[in-house]
Design a protein around this motif. Structure first.
Motif, mmCIF file in Angstrom:
data_model
loop_
_atom_site.group_PDB
_atom_site.id
_atom_site.type_symbol
_atom_site.label_atom_id
_atom_site.label_comp_id
_atom_site.label_asym_id
_atom_site.label_seq_id
_atom_site.Cartn_x
_atom_site.Cartn_y
_atom_site.Cartn_z
ATOM 1 N N ALA A 183 0.844 -1.210 0.000
ATOM 2 C CA ALA A 183 0.000 0.000 0.000
ATOM 3 C C ALA A 183 0.872 1.250 0.000
ATOM 4 N N THR A 184 1.930 1.230 0.815
ATOM 5 C CA THR A 184 2.864 2.367 0.877
ATOM 6 C C THR A 184 3.584 2.538 -0.458
ATOM 7 N N GLN A 229 2.494 1.636 -3.399
ATOM 8 C CA GLN A 229 1.522 2.164 -4.378
ATOM 9 C C GLN A 229 1.334 3.666 -4.195
ATOM 10 N N HIS A 230 1.275 4.099 -2.922
ATOM 11 C CA HIS A 230 1.123 5.526 -2.605
ATOM 12 C C HIS A 230 2.322 6.332 -3.127
ATOM 13 N N LEU A 231 3.536 5.775 -2.924
ATOM 14 C CA LEU A 231 4.756 6.446 -3.402
ATOM 15 C C LEU A 231 4.771 6.528 -4.930
ATOM 16 N N ILE A 291 2.178 6.587 -6.992
ATOM 17 C CA ILE A 291 1.194 7.602 -7.429
ATOM 18 C C ILE A 291 1.771 8.995 -7.273
ATOM 19 N N ASN A 292 2.442 9.248 -6.131
ATOM 20 C CA ASN A 292 3.035 10.573 -5.885
ATOM 21 C C ASN A 292 4.142 10.890 -6.888
#
Length: 709
Positions: free
Chosen positions: A692-693, A695-697, A699-700
């Motif tokens: 999840a982390t 994926q978040h990175l 996207i950013n």
């Protein structure tokens, strides 16, 4: 004259006669007992000698000296010291021989306090100017590495004692102060063969002094002052061996034949070692078979040479013909069998040994470890661990390292500390290498803290391992600090730091370091050039890299290997000079392997050069048709250029090979634990949170990229 006047005179004369008779008898008894004590000592029967000594009703200083020197002769140093103390407490006056034996004893034991106390007694007695005492004083201080005290003794006494010149040179050589030894040698009023030999052998033993040793030998020959003896020639042959100078060694061989030393057992052994190391094994065999009844050392030297050349059958033949063998002979054959894959023969020979030494056990532990039989190595280690030999523990740690069991090596070190077993420089070298392999900076720092408490902090071998560990664990600043703590960095230490800067992308600093190395008169070797050329690759310094490559053989006598050529191909390829790199490979004097062609293929992928890439891939396929990376990289090139038909053909060929590419992995150290991750790996208990982390990175990062566009 009256009777009363005559009787006292007669009585007095008789009394003196009786006294002299008794004294002569007692003296002859003491002399006889002293001789008997000496005979027992010569035969090694120290208990019988001591019994006679203790039963003596009266002893002279000779009695004490005989017993003290007897103990010393048979390495019973504590008994010698105890008897010396008893002699002093008994108010027996020390003579020249007592002082000489006592000082030599303290020198052997490196007992500085006792030796200085005896020096005080020497000064009080006025015996300092005696040749034997002055020489022993200097020997004592030199052996205790108190060279300044030794220099004081030399300055005060050398005018009256010519022996001190040679002893002072020996002292400097023992302390590795070769410059001081040479300066004193130049001032000597008369140089004998001992002085020449001491200096030559000192340079042979020093780190990079073999060339100076040969220079001194030829000067000795030209000066005509003295003729070399067997010890001089033995040292010179060993210098030629260390330099690998076959031509020079053959000249020295001719000289020793002229002096009639070719049949000397020690020299024959040195010649065999020299020719073996220079890979002139036929010459080594000629020396061996030309020696009448070659000693066991010479036989072992030839066996070692044959094994190093891979001639195990010839070594086996010599071993089988030996009338006498020792543990060295067995250990060499055990290693030799293992090196050529005959591990069963190694085991058989080990089992046959009637008397195994700890060296034999260590050898077998190494054999098992190198052949992935770590359980057998551990079983053997457990049998001997109670003997508390540091080398055995180091062998087991190295075994764990060779089998990639790094944590087990570190755990063994903790047990070693708990049992208070002495660590050596090898212990720390092995452990720092384990930390390098694990990329564990925290463990490396903890070990470094332990190292600081030992005498090995400034040791060049340990320091080199420390530099390598910090470099590979990402701390180049600590690597440089470790380099600065080394007392006298050699080529390996300089190379380790140059490699560190190269891997961290600091090409300019690496080149600057290389220049400092040359200024310090340290000669680069093949490994140094791999490091400095890699630095040029990472920094994109094409012209500098080409210049250094050209200077390798021309200026430093280093013949380029495939590794050096690979660096040059990588340098040209990364700079976009792909055709130039391809031509460079074709003009190489040695055949390129698939690794070297793979370097160029990677550059073709980076620059998307399909034409060169296809030619390189074809060459790689001919060398190794099952190399998956060839097809994967070529497929990626086609995909990036939109050549989908070609991509599908390559993928089809890859599927036909029925091989699978090993997945890539990464790792991170956190709270003394190492976490390893590979593609689609869900074994970690917090894998959902990690993905999840991630994926978040992603996207950013993508949003940042589009915003910048």
């Amino acid at each position: 004259m009256g009777l009363k006047n005559i009787l006292p005179v007669k009585w007095k004369n008789n009394r003196w006669k009786i006294f002299f008779k008794l004294y002569s008898t007692q003296r002859s008894q003491i002399i006889s007992t002293n001789m008997s004590i000496n005979q027992f000592i010569k035969r090694g029967q120290l208990d019988k000698a001591r019994y006679l000594f203790d039963e003596m009703p009266s002893r002279t200083v000779v009695s004490w000296n005989t017993m003290i020197s007897g103990y010393s002769k048979w390495w019973k140093f504590s008994e010698s010291i105890d008897l010396l103390s008893t002699m002093h407490r008994s108010d027996i006056k020390f003579n020249e021989s007592t002082f000489s034996t006592a000082l030599s004893l303290c020198g052997r034991l490196k007992s500085l306090i006792d030796g200085k106390q005896i020096h005080c007694l020497v000064i009080k007695s006025g015996c300092e100017s005696f040749e034997l005492v002055g020489s022993s004083l200097l020997y004592f201080y030199a052996n205790c590495f108190e060279i300044k005290e030794g220099e004081r003794v030399f300055k005060e006494l050398h005018d009256k004692n010519e022996l001190l010149w040679n002893l002072m040179i020996v002292g400097y050589v023992e302390c590795n102060l070769m410059k001081e030894a040479l300066d004193l040698f130049m001032k000597m009023p008369k140089r004998d063969v001992m002085a020449w030999t001491t200096l030559i052998s000192g340079y042979v033993r020093s780190e990079e002094g073999c060339e100076k040793a040969l220079e001194l030998f030829w000067w000795m020959r030209g000066s005509g002052e003295v003729e070399p003896n067997e010890f001089t020639l033995d040292s010179v042959i060993r210098a030629c061996r260390r330099l690998g100078d076959l031509c020079e060694g053959r000249l020295v061989h001719g000289i020793l034949i002229k002096y009639g030393f070719e049949f000397d057992q020690s020299i024959a052994g040195a010649l065999i070692e020299f020719y073996s190391d220079c890979e002139a094994i036929d010459d080594a065999k000629r020396v061996y078979y030309g020696t009448r009844n070659p000693c066991l050392n010479a036989s072992n030297s030839l066996i070692e040479g044959l094994i190093s050349m891979g001639k195990i059958e010839d070594a086996e033949l010599i071993f089988s013909r030996l009338v006498e063998t020792d543990s060295i002979s067995y250990n060499l054959m055990i290693k030799g069998y293992a090196a050529c894959g005959r591990v069963e023969d190694s085991e058989r020979l080990f089992e046959e040994m009637s008397q195994r030494t700890i060296v034999s056990t260590n050898t077998m532990i190494s054999v098992y470890s190198r052949n992935a039989k770590i359980d057998k190595a551990l079983k053997l280690f457990e049998e001997t661990r109670g003997e508390r030999y540091p080398v055995t523990w180091n062998s087991m740690m190295s075994g764990y390292l060779q089998n990639e069991q790094y944590k087990e090596a570190l755990m063994l070190y903790l047990n070693m500390c708990r049992l208070q077993i002495e660590c050596t420089r090898s212990t720390f070298s092995v452990l720092f290498h384990a930390c390098s392999c694990m990329r564990s900076l925290q463990q490396g720092q903890l070990l470094h803290a332990h190292l600081i408490k030992t005498p090995f902090q400034s040791n060049v071998y340990v320091g080199t391992s420390l530099i390598d560990m910090y470099s590979k664990c990402g701390s180049i600043i600590d690597a440089h600090k470790s380099f600065s703590s080394i007392s006298s960095p050699n080529v390996a230490a300089w190379t380790a730091l140059i490699n560190g800067y190269a891997h961290h992308g600091f090409g300019s600093q690496a080149i600057l370091l290389f220049e400092h190395m040359l200024e310090n008169q340290v000669v680069p070797n093949g490994a140094t050039f791999v490091g400095i050329l890699s630095a040029c690759v990472h920094a994109g310094l094409v012209n500098e890299g080409m210049r250094l490559f050209s200077s390798m053989e021309k200026c430093y006598g280093v013949v380029p290997t495939l590794e050096h050529y690979a660096c040059m191909v990588d340098l040209l390829g990364r700079a976009g000079h792909l055709q130039e790199a391809e031509e460079f490979i074709k003009k190489m004097p040695i055949e390129a392997d698939e690794v070297l062609w793979g370097v160029l293929l990677n550059s073709c992928w980076f620059w998307m050069d399909m034409k060169v890439g296809e030619r390189v891939a074809e060459k790689m396929s001919s060398l190794n048709p099952k190399n998956t990376s060839t097809y994967v990289i070529l497929s990626n090139i086609y995909a990036e250029l939109g050549k989908w038909g070609e991509k599908m053909n390559v993928r089809k060929r890859l599927r036909e090979l029925e091989v699978k590419k090993d997945p890539g992995c990464s790792w991170i150290e956190l709270d003394d634990r190492l976490y390893v991750f590979s593609i689609e790996d869900r074994s970690h208990p917090f894998c959902n949170m990690i993905y999840a982390t991630l994926q978040h990175l992603t996207i950013n990062l993508n949003s940042f990229r589009f915003d910048s566009l």
